[in-house]
Design a protein around this motif. Structure first.
Motif, short mmCIF file in Angstrom:
data_model
loop_
_atom_site.label_atom_id
_atom_site.label_comp_id
_atom_site.label_asym_id
_atom_site.label_seq_id
_atom_site.Cartn_x
_atom_site.Cartn_y
_atom_site.Cartn_z
N LEU A 369 18.05 37.86 32.19
CA LEU A 369 19.25 37.28 32.79
C LEU A 369 20.49 38.12 32.52
O LEU A 369 21.36 38.25 33.38
N ARG A 370 20.59 38.69 31.31
CA ARG A 370 21.89 39.25 30.90
C ARG A 370 21.85 40.65 30.30
O ARG A 370 22.90 41.22 30.05
N GLU A 371 20.67 41.20 30.05
CA GLU A 371 20.62 42.47 29.33
C GLU A 371 19.84 43.55 30.09
O GLU A 371 19.34 44.50 29.49
N LEU A 372 19.71 43.38 31.39
CA LEU A 372 18.93 44.32 32.18
C LEU A 372 19.54 45.71 32.16
O LEU A 372 20.76 45.89 32.17
N LYS A 373 18.65 46.70 32.12
CA LYS A 373 19.09 48.08 32.24
C LYS A 373 19.20 48.45 33.72
O LYS A 373 18.58 47.81 34.58
N PRO A 374 19.99 49.47 34.04
CA PRO A 374 20.15 49.87 35.45
C PRO A 374 18.80 50.14 36.10
O PRO A 374 17.94 50.83 35.54
N GLY A 375 18.60 49.56 37.27
CA GLY A 375 17.37 49.77 38.01
C GLY A 375 16.31 48.71 37.78
O GLY A 375 15.33 48.62 38.54
N GLU A 376 16.46 47.89 36.73
CA GLU A 376 15.49 46.83 36.48
C GLU A 376 15.77 45.64 37.39
O GLU A 376 16.93 45.26 37.59
N PRO A 377 14.73 45.01 37.94
CA PRO A 377 14.93 43.92 38.91
C PRO A 377 15.39 42.64 38.25
O PRO A 377 15.01 42.32 37.12
N VAL A 378 16.20 41.89 38.97
CA VAL A 378 16.64 40.56 38.53
C VAL A 378 15.53 39.56 38.85
O VAL A 378 14.86 39.68 39.88
N ILE A 379 15.32 38.59 37.98
CA ILE A 379 14.31 37.57 38.28
C ILE A 379 14.82 36.68 39.42
O ILE A 379 15.94 36.18 39.38
N ASP A 380 14.00 36.53 40.45
CA ASP A 380 14.42 35.79 41.64
C ASP A 380 14.32 34.28 41.39
O ASP A 380 13.84 33.82 40.35
N TRP A 381 14.76 33.51 42.38
CA TRP A 381 14.82 32.06 42.21
C TRP A 381 13.43 31.42 42.08
O TRP A 381 13.22 30.58 41.20
N PRO A 382 12.44 31.79 42.91
CA PRO A 382 11.10 31.20 42.72
C PRO A 382 10.54 31.46 41.32
O PRO A 382 9.89 30.57 40.75
N THR A 383 10.81 32.64 40.77
CA THR A 383 10.34 32.94 39.41
C THR A 383 11.07 32.08 38.40
O THR A 383 10.46 31.60 37.43
#
Length: 606
Positions: A369-383
C-alpha cells in the motif's frame, strides 16, 4: 529458585554445545569416508544440528542415536572423532569399501547396542576397547580383512546376543565364553574353536551344529520378534517426533469453511543458533524485513537455499525456560489454515528466542500500500477484496476453531502478509501469548500499534477476540484508503489525526470518493467500497460488545447480513451523536468564554 534457573540455563547451554560437537564429529566422518560431491549433500558443517541430516536419527533432546550409511561405496576410512557420540545406539556402515583400521575410539560409544561394519575392507586387529561397550547386543564385522586374535574383552560383554566375525583372517583360540552367545559365526578364519567345540564355529546349524538347532530356532524367534518390536517402535518414534529428514510426515487437516481444501504440515524443526546466524548473514541490517513490538524480522537463506523469515524476539523474560517456550510454540503451530502463516521451526538459547517462517514473496499489505518501489504494481481492488476476506477467515479460525482460542493483539496491514498469489496470510499470531504467558500480570503489557489498539485494551490492558476485531476494522480502512492508522500530516488541514475519525467524518458527509486510495485511479466499485467501509466501522465501535464476531464479519464480506447490521448501527450512532451535541451545547459558554477566567472560576467544580 536462582539455583534452579542456573541449572536450567546450564542445561540449555550444554544442549547447544552438544549439537555443535555432534555435527562436527559426523562431518569429520563424512570427510574421512571420502563421500563424493553428490553424497550426504545436506551434511553441512555450517548447519551444526545434525538431526536434520539424512541417514541420521535423533531423540527428542536432539541427541544423535542412529547413523546408517549402508552400501554407499565409500572408499575412505573411519574417523576416530565418531567416538564422541556418547548417545549413539546404532552405527551401520555395511556394504562400503571402507579401508584402514577400526578406531579404538569406538570403545567410547557407551550407549551403543548395534555395530555393523560388514562387507568392507577393514584391516588390522579388532580393538580390545570394544569390550567397553557394555550395552552392545549386535556386533557384525564379517567379510573384512581383519587379522589377529579375538580380544578376550569381547567375551565379557554382558548383553551380546549376536556376534558375526566370519570371512576375515583372524587366528588363535576363540574364547570359550563366546560359545554361550545365542548367535555367532567364526567361519572363514584361521580360528580354533577349541577341544570342546572343534567344529562349532557357527551357531546356525551348519558344520555339525545339529545339537544347537532347537536352541537356535528358539533364540532366532525371540531375536526376530525383538527386531520387529524395534522396527515398530522406530516407526512410532518417527510418527511422533518426525526428526528424521528422510521420513517426511504429512498430516492433513480439514479447514473449517474451506470445502475440499486440505493443508499439509510436518513436525516443527529446531534450528541451531549458528544455522540462523549464517542464514541471515549474522542478522545483518540489510536483511531486515520489518520491525515491531516483538522484535525484528530478517530475511534468511538456509543451507538448502530455502528462503525464510526469521523473527528475533526481544522481550520474553522466560522463567519456564526453553521447555515452556517450546510448549507454547508447538501449541501455536497446531493452528493451521490457508490464511495463517505457517511456522517452520524455532531456535532457543539461554539469551535468544527465534521463530522461523516461510518467506512471503510479496511481503506485507502495508508494503504493497505505502512502500512500493518504482515500477512495482499497486494491488488492485479485486485483490484488496480477496485480502480482506482471507484475513477475516484467518482470524475467525484463531478465535473460533482453536482450543484454546488465540488472540492476535496486533492486527494491522503490516502483519497481513502476501504469498506469491497475493493470498492474505495473517502473521505474528500468538506472539503476544508467547511473550506474556510467562508474566505474572499480563494486563500490564499492552501489545500492539497505536491507531490499531482498541480503546478498552488501552484503558484496562485486557484483551479479547473483540480487540482483534477492532484492529481488523482499522486494517480494512488501510486497504480502502492506502493510508496509515495515524497520520500527523492531516493536522495541516483538519483535526483528525486518526484514520478512523477521518473516515467517519467523510462517510457522514457522503464523500466516499475522497476516501479511496488514489493509487487505484478510480478502478474500483463504489458500492463495494461502501460495503467494506461499513464493515470496518461496525468492527471499530467503541464498545467491544457491539462489535461483530469474526465469523459474522466473514458473512458480511460475503454479502450476508450487512444491510441489517448497518441500519441498526446507524440508529445507535445517530442517538449517540445527538447526545454528544446536547452535552456540548450544555457546556458551551460562547466563543469568548474560553478565555474568561472569571467565567471558569464561577462555574465551580463539576
Amino acid at each position: 529458585m536462582e539455583l534452579f534457573l542456573g541449572v536450567l540455563i546450564l542445561a540449555c547451554m550444554l544442549s547447544f554445545v552438544s549439537a555443535d560437537f555432534q555435527g562436527d564429529a559426523l562431518f569429520a566422518l563424512k570427510n574421512s569416508l571420502h563421500a563424493s560431491a553428490n553424497q550426504l549433500t545436506d551434511w553441512n558443517p555450517n548447519q551444526v544440528n545434525p538431526c536434520t541430516w539424512s541417514n541420521v536419527m535423533c531423540d527428542p533432546s536432539n541427541n544423535v542415536i542412529s547413523v546408517t550409511l549402508s552400501s554407499m561405496n565409500f572408499p575412505g576410512t573411519l574417523s576416530p572423532k565418531i567416538g564422541v557420540l556418547k548417545t549413539l545406539s546404532s552405527l551401520t556402515l555395511k556394504g562400503n569399501g571402507i579401508t584402514g583400521e577400526i578406531p579404538k575410539e569406538l570403545g567410547n560409544l557407551s550407549s551403543l547396542t548395534s555395530l555393523d561394519l560388514e562387507n568392507n575392507r577393514l584391516t588390522g586387529e579388532i580393538p580390545s576397547s570394544l569390550g567397553n561397550l557394555k550395552k552392545l547386543q549386535f556386533l557384525t564385522l564379517s567379510k573384512n580383512n581383519l587379522t589377529g586374535i579375538i580380544p578376550q574383552s569381547i567375551s565379557d560383554l554382558p548383553k551380546l546376543i549376536n556376534l558375526l566375525l566370519d570371512s576375515n583372517d583372524l587366528s588363535g583360540q576363540v574364547p570359550d565364553h563366546l560359545f554361550r552367545i545365542p548367535i555367532y559365526n567364526f567361519t572363514g578364519n584361521r580360528l580354533s574353536c577349541g577341544e570342546n567345540f572343534p567344529h562349532h564355529c557357527v551357531s546356525n546349524g551348519n558344520d555339525s551344529g545339529s545339537l544347537q538347532k532347537p536352541k537356535v530356532g528358539i533364540i532366532v524367534g525371540i531375536v526376530g520378534g525383538f527386531i520387529i518390536l524395534l522396527i515398530f517402535g522406530g516407526l512410532l518414534f518417527f510418527l511422533c517426533k518426525g526428526r528424521h529428514k528422510g521420513y517426511k510426515r504429512e498430516v492433513f487437516v480439514d479447514v473449517a469453511g474451506e470445502v475440499d481444501r486440505r493443508i499439509a504440515f510436518g513436525q516443527l524443526r529446531r534450528f541451531a543458533w549458528r544455522e540462523l546466524q549464517l542464514a541471515t548473514d549474522n542478522f545483518s541490517e540489510k536483511n531486515i524485513l520489518g520491525q515491531g513490538g516483538f522484535g525484528k524480522v530478517y530475511k534468511g537463506v538456509l543451507s538448502d537455499n530455502t528462503k525464510v523469515a526469521v523473527k528475533r524476539l526481544t522481550d520474553f523474560e522466560s522463567p519456564g525456560g526453553d521447555a515452556a517456550f517450546q510448549r507454547e510454540v508447538e501449541m501455536i503451530s497446531v493452528a493451521v489454515h490457508r490464511n495463517l502463516l505457517r511456522l517452520i521451526g524455532f531456535c532457543t538459547t539461554p539469551t535468544e528466542r527465534l521463530l522461523v517462517y516461510p518467506f512471503m514473496q510479496n511481503l506485507s499489505v502495508a508494503y504493497r500500500l505505502r512502500e512500493l518501489k518504482p515500477g512495482e504494481p499497486v494491488i488492485d481492488w479485486p485483490t484488496r477484496k480477496r485480502i480482506a476476506l482471507g484475513a477475516a477467515r484467518g482470524l475467525e479460525y484463531l478465535h473460533e476453531h482453536c482450543n484454546p482460542k488465540i488472540i492476535h493483539r496486533d492486527v494491522k496491514a503490516a502483519n497481513v502478509l502476501l504469498d506469491e498469489d497475493f493470498e492474505a496470510v495473517v502473521g505474528d499470531f500468538g506472539l503476544a501469548k508467547l511473550v506474556d504467558v510467562r508474566r505474572t500480570n499480563v494486563t500490564t503489557q499492552v501489545r500492539g500499534t497505536m491507531g490499531h489498539i482498541a480503546p478498552e485494551y488501552l484503558s484496562t490492558g485486557k484483551s479479547s477476540e473483540r480487540t482483534d476485531v477492532f484492529g481488523y476494522g482499522i486494517m480494512l480502512l488501510e486497504l480502502v484508503t492506502g493510508q496509515r492508522a495515524i497520520d500527523f500530516s492531516r493536522l495541516e488541514e483538519e483535526d483528525d489525526v486518526l484514520l478512523l475519525d477521518h473516515v467517519k467524518k467523510l462517510e457522514r458527509e457522503k464523500k466516499l470518493d475522497a476516501i479511496v486510495d488514489r493509487n487505484l485511479h478510480e478502478n474500483y466499485n463504489i458500492q463495494e467500497v461502501e460495503a467494506m467501509i461499513q464493515v470496518a466501522l461496525l468492527c471499530t465501535q467503541a464498545s467491544p460488545e457491539d462489535r461483530p464476531a469474526m465469523s459474522e464479519v466473514v458473512r458480511m464480506l460475503e454479502g450476508e447480513g450487512l444491510a441489517e447490521r448497518w441500519e441498526e448501527w446507524q440508529h445507535v450512532e445517530v442517538t449517540r451523536r445527538q447526545e454528544y451535541e446536547r452535552l456540548q451545547r450544555r457546556f458551551d459558554w460562547g466563543e469568548d468564554s474560553l478565555y474568561n477566567q472569571d467565567a471558569i472560576e464561577l462555574s465551580g467544580g463539576r
